[in-house]
Design a protein around this motif. Structure first.
Motif, PDB file in Angstrom:
ATOM      1  N   LEU A  51      30.461  16.223   7.568  1.00 33.47           N
ATOM      2  CA  LEU A  51      29.262  16.343   6.813  1.00 33.47           C
ATOM      3  C   LEU A  51      27.947  15.675   7.255  1.00 33.47           C
ATOM      4  N   THR A  52      27.926  14.820   7.700  1.00 30.05           N
ATOM      5  CA  THR A  52      26.737  13.879   8.344  1.00 30.05           C
ATOM      6  C   THR A  52      26.168  14.825   9.506  1.00 30.05           C
ATOM      7  N   PHE A  53      26.880  15.170  10.431  1.00 27.16           N
ATOM      8  CA  PHE A  53      26.542  15.904  11.432  1.00 27.16           C
ATOM      9  C   PHE A  53      25.896  17.155  11.226  1.00 27.16           C
ATOM     10  N   MET A  54      26.662  17.826  10.380  1.00 30.89           N
ATOM     11  CA  MET A  54      26.217  19.240   9.809  1.00 30.89           C
ATOM     12  C   MET A  54      24.880  19.147   9.089  1.00 30.89           C
ATOM     13  N   PHE A  55      24.820  18.066   8.328  1.00 33.21           N
ATOM     14  CA  PHE A  55      23.426  17.705   7.772  1.00 33.21           C
ATOM     15  C   PHE A  55      22.389  17.644   8.624  1.00 33.21           C
ATOM     16  N   LEU A  56      22.765  16.805   9.846  1.00 33.70           N
ATOM     17  CA  LEU A  56      21.798  16.160  10.540  1.00 33.70           C
ATOM     18  C   LEU A  56      21.247  17.576  11.636  1.00 33.70           C
ATOM     19  N   ILE A  57      22.217  18.537  11.910  1.00 32.07           N
ATOM     20  CA  ILE A  57      21.665  19.773  12.696  1.00 32.07           C
ATOM     21  C   ILE A  57      21.120  20.658  12.018  1.00 32.07           C
ATOM     22  N   ILE A  58      21.246  20.782  10.760  1.00 30.08           N
ATOM     23  CA  ILE A  58      20.431  21.441   9.999  1.00 30.08           C
ATOM     24  C   ILE A  58      19.015  21.154   9.524  1.00 30.08           C
ATOM     25  N   PHE A  59      18.905  19.741   9.509  1.00 32.58           N
ATOM     26  CA  PHE A  59      17.543  19.074   9.406  1.00 32.58           C
ATOM     27  C   PHE A  59      16.835  19.060  10.615  1.00 32.58           C
ATOM     28  N   LEU A  60      17.457  18.990  11.714  1.00 33.44           N
ATOM     29  CA  LEU A  60      16.851  19.153  13.213  1.00 33.44           C
ATOM     30  C   LEU A  60      16.274  20.583  13.257  1.00 33.44           C
ATOM     31  N   SER A  61      17.030  21.638  13.070  1.00 26.85           N
ATOM     32  CA  SER A  61      16.872  22.889  13.370  1.00 26.85           C
ATOM     33  C   SER A  61      15.479  23.220  12.183  1.00 26.85           C
ATOM     34  N   ARG A  62      15.454  22.738  11.008  1.00 18.74           N
ATOM     35  CA  ARG A  62      13.953  22.835  10.318  1.00 18.74           C
ATOM     36  C   ARG A  62      12.927  22.016  10.754  1.00 18.74           C
ATOM     37  N   ALA A  63      13.317  20.862  11.663  1.00 19.55           N
ATOM     38  CA  ALA A  63      12.283  19.925  11.902  1.00 19.55           C
ATOM     39  C   ALA A  63      11.503  20.124  13.387  1.00 19.55           C
ATOM     40  N   GLN A  64      12.040  21.181  14.178  1.00 17.40           N
ATOM     41  CA  GLN A  64      11.591  21.400  15.608  1.00 17.40           C
ATOM     42  C   GLN A  64      10.414  21.641  15.522  1.00 17.40           C
ATOM     43  N   LYS A  65       9.684  22.393  14.813  1.00 19.34           N
ATOM     44  CA  LYS A  65       8.107  22.378  14.924  1.00 19.34           C
ATOM     45  C   LYS A  65       7.556  21.122  14.727  1.00 19.34           C
ATOM     46  N   MET A  66       7.701  20.343  13.830  1.00 18.09           N
ATOM     47  CA  MET A  66       7.185  18.909  13.575  1.00 18.09           C
ATOM     48  C   MET A  66       7.538  18.089  14.692  1.00 18.09           C
ATOM     49  N   LEU A  67       8.698  18.031  15.399  1.00 21.61           N
ATOM     50  CA  LEU A  67       9.155  17.171  16.475  1.00 21.61           C
ATOM     51  C   LEU A  67       8.431  17.568  17.518  1.00 21.61           C
ATOM     52  N   ILE A  68       7.875  18.762  17.728  1.00 22.96           N
ATOM     53  CA  ILE A  68       7.347  18.985  19.196  1.00 22.96           C
ATOM     54  C   ILE A  68       6.005  18.396  18.996  1.00 22.96           C
ATOM     55  N   ARG A  69       5.347  17.925  18.243  1.00 21.12           N
ATOM     56  CA  ARG A  69       4.078  17.193  18.149  1.00 21.12           C
ATOM     57  C   ARG A  69       4.297  15.771  18.271  1.00 21.12           C
ATOM     58  N   PHE A  70       5.377  15.325  18.198  1.00 24.48           N
ATOM     59  CA  PHE A  70       5.670  13.701  18.333  1.00 24.48           C
ATOM     60  C   PHE A  70       5.248  13.223  19.959  1.00 24.48           C
ATOM     61  N   ASN A  71       4.641  12.183  20.035  1.00 19.05           N
ATOM     62  CA  ASN A  71       4.862  11.563  21.284  1.00 19.05           C
ATOM     63  C   ASN A  71       5.956  10.836  21.496  1.00 19.05           C
ATOM     64  N   SER A  72       6.163  10.209  22.698  1.00 18.41           N
ATOM     65  CA  SER A  72       7.274   9.611  22.958  1.00 18.41           C
ATOM     66  C   SER A  72       7.873   8.477  22.193  1.00 18.41           C
ATOM     67  N   LEU A  73       6.740   7.500  21.659  1.00 16.11           N
ATOM     68  CA  LEU A  73       6.939   6.269  20.664  1.00 16.11           C
ATOM     69  C   LEU A  73       7.513   6.686  19.414  1.00 16.11           C
ATOM     70  N   LYS A  74       6.610   7.979  18.770  1.00 13.82           N
ATOM     71  CA  LYS A  74       7.113   8.450  17.606  1.00 13.82           C
ATOM     72  C   LYS A  74       8.471   9.008  17.740  1.00 13.82           C
ATOM     73  N   MET A  75       8.868   9.590  18.930  1.00 13.71           N
ATOM     74  CA  MET A  75      10.228  10.260  18.940  1.00 13.71           C
ATOM     75  C   MET A  75      11.202   9.044  18.819  1.00 13.71           C
ATOM     76  N   ILE A  76      10.966   7.821  19.691  1.00 19.29           N
ATOM     77  CA  ILE A  76      12.011   7.037  19.667  1.00 19.29           C
ATOM     78  C   ILE A  76      12.220   6.318  18.113  1.00 19.29           C
ATOM     79  N   PHE A  77      11.119   6.140  17.580  1.00 18.93           N
ATOM     80  CA  PHE A  77      11.230   5.666  16.136  1.00 18.93           C
ATOM     81  C   PHE A  77      11.897   6.588  15.379  1.00 18.93           C
ATOM     82  N   PHE A  78      11.698   7.888  15.421  1.00 18.22           N
ATOM     83  CA  PHE A  78      12.351   8.946  14.832  1.00 18.22           C
ATOM     84  C   PHE A  78      13.791   9.060  15.167  1.00 18.22           C
TER      85      PHE A  78
END
Length: 132
Positions: A51-78
């Protein structure tokens, strides 16, 4: 016990890292299979990891456009926050579905070990990424 916990955390780091940096539709199957394998090997039941992994992959699929804008420090925190949320959700779902105790001490130990291993893990992942 510590070695098992470190390996468990590494699996979660790898899942989150691959989900962010190498997102493809095929990852839905990989996350599904990983969730089932972890559930069967650790709990002998199917549930929390799946359940957790499926929720995670759905969330990550929706957040791809937002994650592209993150620098490396923000990505580590994310990734750190994602790991903590995934672990919390797994423990909560395990408690709700199978009545296992929510071990706050084990959760805090996981958080502490995550902070200790995150930078060597990211360094290793960057070296692998730079090779290809």
């Amino acid at each position: 016990l510590i070695f098992n916990l470190i390996f468990y955390l590494l699996i979660h780091f790898i899942i989150i890292y691959i989900g962010i940096y190498y997102f493809r539709k095929f990852l839905f199957f990989i996350f599904f299979l990983s969730g089932i394998l972890l559930d069967l090997s650790l709990l002998n039941e199917i549930g929390p990891h799946l359940l957790t992994f499926m929720f995670l992959i759905i969330f990550l699929s929706r957040a791809q456009k937002m994650l592209i804008r993150f620098n490396s420090l923000k990505m580590i925190f994310f990734i750190i926050i994602s790991l903590f949320l995934v672990l919390f959700l797994e423990k909560t779902i395990t408690y709700l579905l199978f009545n296992y105790t929510f071990d706050i001490e084990g959760y805090l130990k996981s958080i502490f070990l995550s902070f200790l291993i995150i930078f060597p893990v990211f360094f290793f992942f960057q070296k692998i990424d730079n090779m290809g």
